[in-house]
Every structure is written in structure tokens, then in C-alpha cells.
Design a protein around this motif. Structure first.
Motif, PDB file in Angstrom:
ATOM      1  N   GLU A   1      31.246  22.859  67.011  1.00 52.29           N
ATOM      2  CA  GLU A   1      32.095  21.939  66.231  1.00 52.29           C
ATOM      3  C   GLU A   1      31.290  21.147  65.205  1.00 52.29           C
ATOM      4  O   GLU A   1      31.836  20.688  64.218  1.00 52.29           O
TER       5      GLU A   1
ATOM      6  N   GLU B   1      36.905  24.455  76.153  1.00 49.68           N
ATOM      7  CA  GLU B   1      35.956  23.606  75.412  1.00 49.68           C
ATOM      8  C   GLU B   1      35.110  24.478  74.493  1.00 49.68           C
ATOM      9  O   GLU B   1      33.881  24.363  74.446  1.00 49.68           O
TER      10      GLU B   1
ATOM     11  N   HIS C   1      32.315  23.496  71.957  1.00 49.99           N
ATOM     12  CA  HIS C   1      30.937  23.207  72.359  1.00 49.99           C
ATOM     13  C   HIS C   1      30.139  24.479  72.613  1.00 49.99           C
ATOM     14  O   HIS C   1      29.063  24.436  73.226  1.00 49.99           O
TER      15      HIS C   1
ATOM     16  N   GLY D   1      38.858  15.151  75.114  1.00 48.52           N
ATOM     17  CA  GLY D   1      37.765  15.353  76.070  1.00 48.52           C
ATOM     18  C   GLY D   1      38.271  16.151  77.256  1.00 48.52           C
ATOM     19  O   GLY D   1      39.463  16.446  77.355  1.00 48.52           O
TER      20      GLY D   1
ATOM     21  N   ASN E   1      44.232  17.143  77.923  1.00 51.35           N
ATOM     22  CA  ASN E   1      43.338  17.399  76.797  1.00 51.35           C
ATOM     23  C   ASN E   1      44.188  17.554  75.522  1.00 51.35           C
ATOM     24  O   ASN E   1      45.248  18.192  75.547  1.00 51.35           O
ATOM     25  N   ASP E   2      43.696  16.996  74.401  1.00 50.18           N
ATOM     26  CA  ASP E   2      44.499  17.001  73.161  1.00 50.18           C
ATOM     27  C   ASP E   2      44.836  18.408  72.661  1.00 50.18           C
ATOM     28  O   ASP E   2      45.957  18.671  72.202  1.00 50.18           O
TER      29      ASP E   2
HETATM   30  C1  BGC Z   1      36.284  17.774  72.829  1.00 49.11           C
HETATM   31  C2  BGC Z   1      37.535  18.507  73.231  1.00 49.11           C
HETATM   32  C3  BGC Z   1      38.641  18.224  72.224  1.00 49.11           C
HETATM   33  C4  BGC Z   1      38.184  18.527  70.813  1.00 49.11           C
HETATM   34  C5  BGC Z   1      39.219  18.197  69.777  1.00 49.11           C
HETATM   35  C6  BGC Z   1      35.918  18.146  71.409  1.00 49.11           C
HETATM   36  O1  BGC Z   1      34.753  17.472  71.022  1.00 49.11           O
HETATM   37  O2  BGC Z   1      35.206  18.076  73.702  1.00 49.11           O
HETATM   38  O3  BGC Z   1      37.931  18.123  74.527  1.00 49.11           O
HETATM   39  O4  BGC Z   1      39.781  18.977  72.556  1.00 49.11           O
HETATM   40  O5  BGC Z   1      36.991  17.823  70.529  1.00 49.11           O
HETATM   41  O6  BGC Z   1      39.557  16.859  69.766  1.00 49.11           O
END
Ligand code: BGC
Length: 246
Positions: free
Chosen positions: A163, A149, A152, A66, A104-105
Motif C-alpha cells: 500500500e 490484508e 500489506h 485495521g 474491517n472497512d
Molecule cells: C489496513 C486494512 C484496511 C486498509 C484500507 C490497511 O492499512 O491494514 O485493514 O482495510 O488499510 O483502509
């Protein structure tokens, strides 16, 4: 220096002790499956169990799926909505008794790849996408990683998050052929190329191990390569982030 890196994902959290000077894992990787939609307190319990597994007391870096600003979690598209507004460093720091740094990941994965992996030494414009439950993204230039991001980006007739069409989880859930899914991913990457003009595109996430099955459908202008860390990038990058914060 050794640091515990934890990668919180849509279906599990994964962690390992990382030597942040070399980017190498210096412990086994430990995984805790989270099939249920854990709320923040339950996730804190899982993070505590992760630290206990390594008998860890010391800096911990946590990658979260996120938007993270400071240590506040601002979005949670694929995890519990109660994370929104949580201070991750406070929540997980209290649970583990250790100092926690949040990132963030996908930015974590990007940092690992730019330091030690597929983007090592490359100073040009680099786009990294992680394909998993969602689509993670970050951009690097001159080796500086910026969280993004792009998962999105409004997509399809209804302008839903891209996504929802091109994450690896969508291919599995809808049982799409590599060609069909790869073609949609190719269109998406094409739009991102128009906006960002990367010179190098790195694709990470578990599905990058199967890159030979779908890279041929992407056809980008930029050089396209799989992540070198495959599924460990998030762990390594989170550890790097915590080490840099000290
Ligand atoms: C989140 C991102 C995250 C990605 C992968 C998305 O839905 O908004 O912050 O890096 O998923 O996990």
C-alpha cells in the motif's frame, strides 16, 4: 430495517442511515474531517457526534481500517497506534449508548458490493480492493466475504507494505502520473491474480470514480470493474454487518 453505518477512514469519518433491505441511504451522508491523528477517546467523541447528528439510538455498524477480530482492533497502520488492542464495540458503544458491531472497512465495502453493487448475484471468486489512504482488500466466493490484508503484501526492494506504493494517497502525495501509478498497481494486481485467481476484480475507494484514467494500465486476466457504491460502500456494508449481528 434502518441502521447507522459509519466508515472510519484515514482523513474523515462518514456516516448515514441505511435501509439494510435495499442498501440505500435513507439520510444525507454526514462527514467529520479528522485531519489530526485522533486517539481512541477523541475518535469516540467524533463517533458520538456522528450519532448525535442523526439523533441516532439503535444498532450502529462501524468499518475500521485495521484487522478486526470479534470486536477487537488488532492493527492500525494509518490511524493512531493506541487503537491496537482496543475493543471497538465497547469504546464506541459507551460513547453512543447504542449497540455497535465492528468490521474491517474493506470487508464492509465488499459486503455492500456483493449484496447490492458490482458483485450482486456473482457466485465466483471475487477480489475487492479499496484504494484510499491505504489499500483495503477482501475476497468473496459463493457470495461469502472474507476480510484480507493484501495491502500489506511485501513489496519493493525493502519488502515494505504494497500500500505504500499503490494506495491512491501515494499517487496524490507523490504527484505520480496515472500511467506510472496505474502501472505499479497493474504489477501488484498481477501478483494477486497469480495467488488468488479471481474471476472478478472490483476496485473501490474515491479514486474508482476516475477508473477510466487508470484501468487501462492494469491489464488483468479477470474482469475488472469499478465499485458501484464508489465512496458509500463502507457505510452501507458496515450497516449490513450490524443488522446481521442482531
Ligand atoms: C489496513 C486494512 C484496511 C486498509 C484500507 C490497511 O492499512 O491494514 O485493514 O482495510 O488499510 O483502509
Amino acid at each position: 430495517m434502518k441502521t447507522l453505518g459509519i466508515d472510519i477512514g484515514g482523513s474523515a469519518l462518514k456516516g448515514a442511515v441505511v435501509d439494510t433491505a435495499t442498501g440505500k441511504l435513507v439520510s444525507e451522508r454526514f462527514r467529520i474531517d479528522t485531519p489530526d491523528n485522533l486517539n481512541p477517546d477523541e475518535m469516540a467523541g467524533a463517533v458520538e457526534a456522528m450519532a448525535e447528528n442523526f439523533s441516532w439510538k439503535g444498532p450502529i455498524g462501524i468499518g475500521f481500517p485495521g484487522v478486526i477480530q470479534g470486536s477487537t482492533i488488532w492493527t492500525s497502520a494509518n490511524l493512531h497506534k493506541k487503537f491496537i488492542g482496543c475493543d471497538g464495540a465497547a469504546l464506541f458503544g459507551k460513547a453512543t449508548g447504542s449497540p455497535v458491531a465492528m468490521i474491517n472497512d474493506a470487508a464492509a465495502a465488499g459486503a455492500a458490493e456483493m449484496h447490492f453493487g458490482a458483485g450482486r448475484g456473482f457466485m465466483g471468486k471475487t477480489l475487492l480492493l479499496t484504494l484510499g489512504t491505504g489499500v483495503g482488500s477482501c475476497f468473496a466466493f459463493q457470495g461469502i466475504v472474507t476480510p484480507m490484508e493484501l495491502g500489506h503484501f511485501p513489496w519493493g526492494k525493502q519488502g515494505k507494505s504494497a500500500e505504500r506504493y499503490v494506495a491512491a494517497s501515494v499517487r496524490e502525495r507523490k504527484d505520480l502520473s496515472w500511467k506510472k501509478w496505474g502501472g505499479a498497481l497493474g504489477e501488484y494486481v498481477g501478483v494477486l491474480e497469480k495467488l488468488l485467481w479471481p474471476e472478478l476484480i472490483i476496485i473501490g475507494g474515491g479514486v474508482s470514480a476516475d477508473h477510466e484514467k487508470f484501468f487501462k494500465f492494469i491489464k488483468p486476466r479477470a474482469k475488472l470493474v469499478p465499485a458501484e457504491f464508489f465512496n458509500n460502500a463502507g457505510i452501507v456494508g458496515a450497516a449490513l454487518w450490524a443488522a446481521e449481528r442482531k
